[in-house]
Design a protein around this motif. Sequence first.
Motif, PDB file in Angstrom:
ATOM      1  N   GLN A   8       1.222   5.509   3.793  1.00 30.15           N
ATOM      2  CA  GLN A   8       1.899   5.477   2.501  1.00 30.15           C
ATOM      3  C   GLN A   8       3.079   6.440   2.593  1.00 30.15           C
ATOM      4  O   GLN A   8       2.993   7.451   3.278  1.00 30.15           O
ATOM      5  CB  GLN A   8       0.956   5.918   1.377  1.00 30.15           C
ATOM      6  CG  GLN A   8      -0.327   5.123   1.287  1.00 30.15           C
ATOM      7  CD  GLN A   8      -0.116   3.665   0.940  1.00 30.15           C
ATOM      8  OE1 GLN A   8       0.631   3.359   0.023  1.00 30.15           O
ATOM      9  NE2 GLN A   8      -0.754   2.776   1.675  1.00 30.15           N
ATOM     10  N   GLU A   9       4.149   6.138   1.898  1.00 33.21           N
ATOM     11  CA  GLU A   9       5.386   6.927   1.979  1.00 33.21           C
ATOM     12  C   GLU A   9       5.225   8.392   1.565  1.00 33.21           C
ATOM     13  O   GLU A   9       5.908   9.258   2.078  1.00 33.21           O
ATOM     14  CB  GLU A   9       6.476   6.301   1.109  1.00 33.21           C
ATOM     15  CG  GLU A   9       6.923   4.947   1.604  1.00 33.21           C
ATOM     16  CD  GLU A   9       8.246   5.003   2.317  1.00 33.21           C
ATOM     17  OE1 GLU A   9       9.003   5.971   2.134  1.00 33.21           O
ATOM     18  OE2 GLU A   9       8.518   4.059   3.061  1.00 33.21           O
ATOM     19  N   HIS A  10       4.329   8.663   0.612  1.00 32.62           N
ATOM     20  CA  HIS A  10       4.179  10.024   0.098  1.00 32.62           C
ATOM     21  C   HIS A  10       2.755  10.521   0.343  1.00 32.62           C
ATOM     22  O   HIS A  10       1.789   9.775   0.157  1.00 32.62           O
ATOM     23  CB  HIS A  10       4.489  10.072  -1.394  1.00 32.62           C
ATOM     24  CG  HIS A  10       5.851   9.513  -1.709  1.00 32.62           C
ATOM     25  ND1 HIS A  10       7.006  10.191  -1.430  1.00 32.62           N
ATOM     26  CD2 HIS A  10       6.229   8.322  -2.233  1.00 32.62           C
ATOM     27  CE1 HIS A  10       8.044   9.449  -1.787  1.00 32.62           C
ATOM     28  NE2 HIS A  10       7.601   8.304  -2.270  1.00 32.62           N
ATOM     29  N   VAL A  14      -1.958   7.302  -3.394  1.00 32.58           N
ATOM     30  CA  VAL A  14      -3.223   6.615  -3.141  1.00 32.58           C
ATOM     31  C   VAL A  14      -2.931   5.346  -2.344  1.00 32.58           C
ATOM     32  O   VAL A  14      -2.000   4.611  -2.661  1.00 32.58           O
ATOM     33  CB  VAL A  14      -3.909   6.244  -4.477  1.00 32.58           C
ATOM     34  CG1 VAL A  14      -5.176   5.452  -4.239  1.00 32.58           C
ATOM     35  CG2 VAL A  14      -4.186   7.487  -5.284  1.00 32.58           C
ATOM     36  N   PRO A  15      -3.708   5.074  -1.294  1.00 37.05           N
ATOM     37  CA  PRO A  15      -3.459   3.873  -0.490  1.00 37.05           C
ATOM     38  C   PRO A  15      -3.612   2.590  -1.306  1.00 37.05           C
ATOM     39  O   PRO A  15      -4.645   2.331  -1.911  1.00 37.05           O
ATOM     40  CB  PRO A  15      -4.530   3.934   0.598  1.00 37.05           C
ATOM     41  CG  PRO A  15      -4.902   5.365   0.686  1.00 37.05           C
ATOM     42  CD  PRO A  15      -4.764   5.900  -0.709  1.00 37.05           C
ATOM     43  N   VAL A  16      -2.542   1.816  -1.343  1.00 39.97           N
ATOM     44  CA  VAL A  16      -2.515   0.508  -1.989  1.00 39.97           C
ATOM     45  C   VAL A  16      -1.933  -0.462  -0.972  1.00 39.97           C
ATOM     46  O   VAL A  16      -0.863  -0.209  -0.415  1.00 39.97           O
ATOM     47  CB  VAL A  16      -1.645   0.517  -3.269  1.00 39.97           C
ATOM     48  CG1 VAL A  16      -1.549  -0.865  -3.885  1.00 39.97           C
ATOM     49  CG2 VAL A  16      -2.169   1.520  -4.275  1.00 39.97           C
ATOM     50  N   THR A  20       1.616  -0.247   1.668  1.00 44.63           N
ATOM     51  CA  THR A  20       1.343   0.271   3.004  1.00 44.63           C
ATOM     52  C   THR A  20       2.453  -0.126   3.969  1.00 44.63           C
ATOM     53  O   THR A  20       2.878  -1.277   3.999  1.00 44.63           O
ATOM     54  CB  THR A  20      -0.015  -0.251   3.518  1.00 44.63           C
ATOM     55  OG1 THR A  20      -1.035   0.206   2.635  1.00 44.63           O
ATOM     56  CG2 THR A  20      -0.305   0.253   4.911  1.00 44.63           C
ATOM     57  N   HIS A  21       2.918   0.839   4.737  1.00 48.41           N
ATOM     58  CA  HIS A  21       3.942   0.624   5.753  1.00 48.41           C
ATOM     59  C   HIS A  21       3.309   0.831   7.121  1.00 48.41           C
ATOM     60  O   HIS A  21       2.232   1.417   7.241  1.00 48.41           O
ATOM     61  CB  HIS A  21       5.089   1.619   5.571  1.00 48.41           C
ATOM     62  CG  HIS A  21       5.741   1.527   4.233  1.00 48.41           C
ATOM     63  ND1 HIS A  21       6.707   0.603   3.944  1.00 48.41           N
ATOM     64  CD2 HIS A  21       5.546   2.235   3.099  1.00 48.41           C
ATOM     65  CE1 HIS A  21       7.096   0.751   2.695  1.00 48.41           C
ATOM     66  NE2 HIS A  21       6.390   1.734   2.151  1.00 48.41           N
ATOM     67  N   ARG A  40       6.331  14.702   8.463  1.00 49.93           N
ATOM     68  CA  ARG A  40       7.001  13.639   7.709  1.00 49.93           C
ATOM     69  C   ARG A  40       6.572  13.557   6.251  1.00 49.93           C
ATOM     70  O   ARG A  40       7.220  12.873   5.464  1.00 49.93           O
ATOM     71  CB  ARG A  40       6.774  12.281   8.369  1.00 49.93           C
ATOM     72  CG  ARG A  40       7.509  12.140   9.668  1.00 49.93           C
ATOM     73  CD  ARG A  40       7.621  10.709  10.036  1.00 49.93           C
ATOM     74  NE  ARG A  40       8.288  10.575  11.327  1.00 49.93           N
ATOM     75  CZ  ARG A  40       8.592   9.418  11.859  1.00 49.93           C
ATOM     76  NH1 ARG A  40       8.293   8.304  11.239  1.00 49.93           N
ATOM     77  NH2 ARG A  40       9.197   9.375  13.019  1.00 49.93           N
ATOM     78  N   GLY A  41       5.471  14.186   5.893  1.00 51.88           N
ATOM     79  CA  GLY A  41       5.022  14.145   4.504  1.00 51.88           C
ATOM     80  C   GLY A  41       4.486  12.782   4.086  1.00 51.88           C
ATOM     81  O   GLY A  41       4.628  12.389   2.928  1.00 51.88           O
ATOM     82  N   ILE A  42       3.891  12.051   5.018  1.00 45.50           N
ATOM     83  CA  ILE A  42       3.341  10.743   4.710  1.00 45.50           C
ATOM     84  C   ILE A  42       1.816  10.828   4.654  1.00 45.50           C
ATOM     85  O   ILE A  42       1.210  11.752   5.182  1.00 45.50           O
ATOM     86  CB  ILE A  42       3.773   9.682   5.753  1.00 45.50           C
ATOM     87  CG1 ILE A  42       3.287  10.059   7.161  1.00 45.50           C
ATOM     88  CG2 ILE A  42       5.272   9.477   5.718  1.00 45.50           C
ATOM     89  CD1 ILE A  42       3.573   9.015   8.230  1.00 45.50           C
ATOM     90  N   ASN A  43       1.203   9.850   3.993  1.00 40.96           N
ATOM     91  CA  ASN A  43      -0.250   9.752   3.913  1.00 40.96           C
ATOM     92  C   ASN A  43      -0.703   8.739   4.964  1.00 40.96           C
ATOM     93  O   ASN A  43      -0.572   7.535   4.774  1.00 40.96           O
ATOM     94  CB  ASN A  43      -0.674   9.302   2.519  1.00 40.96           C
ATOM     95  CG  ASN A  43      -2.174   9.191   2.386  1.00 40.96           C
ATOM     96  OD1 ASN A  43      -2.928   9.645   3.241  1.00 40.96           O
ATOM     97  ND2 ASN A  43      -2.614   8.567   1.305  1.00 40.96           N
TER      98      ASN A  43
END
Length: 69
Positions: A8-10, A14-16, A20-21, A40-43
């Motif tokens: 996830q970008e941030h 919450v994963p949706v 999702t990338h 990178r600050g990603i989840n």
Amino acid sequence: MIFKVLYQEHAGEVPVRENTHSLYLEASNEREVRRLLKDRGINIEFVQQLDGDHLAYEKQSEDFKVENV
């Protein structure tokens, strides 16, 4: 080894599935992948090692591009 990272970008997001990338990264193991991406600050949702037929399949995708970190 090539790894596919679903994220996830941030970091607080919450994963949706729809948000999702994915990215592809070359590293020696999952721990190294997470270390390379920690700033990178990603989840990070999931890290998957690609090999054999699965790697060949992913390479057919127009989005397949191994990132340099």
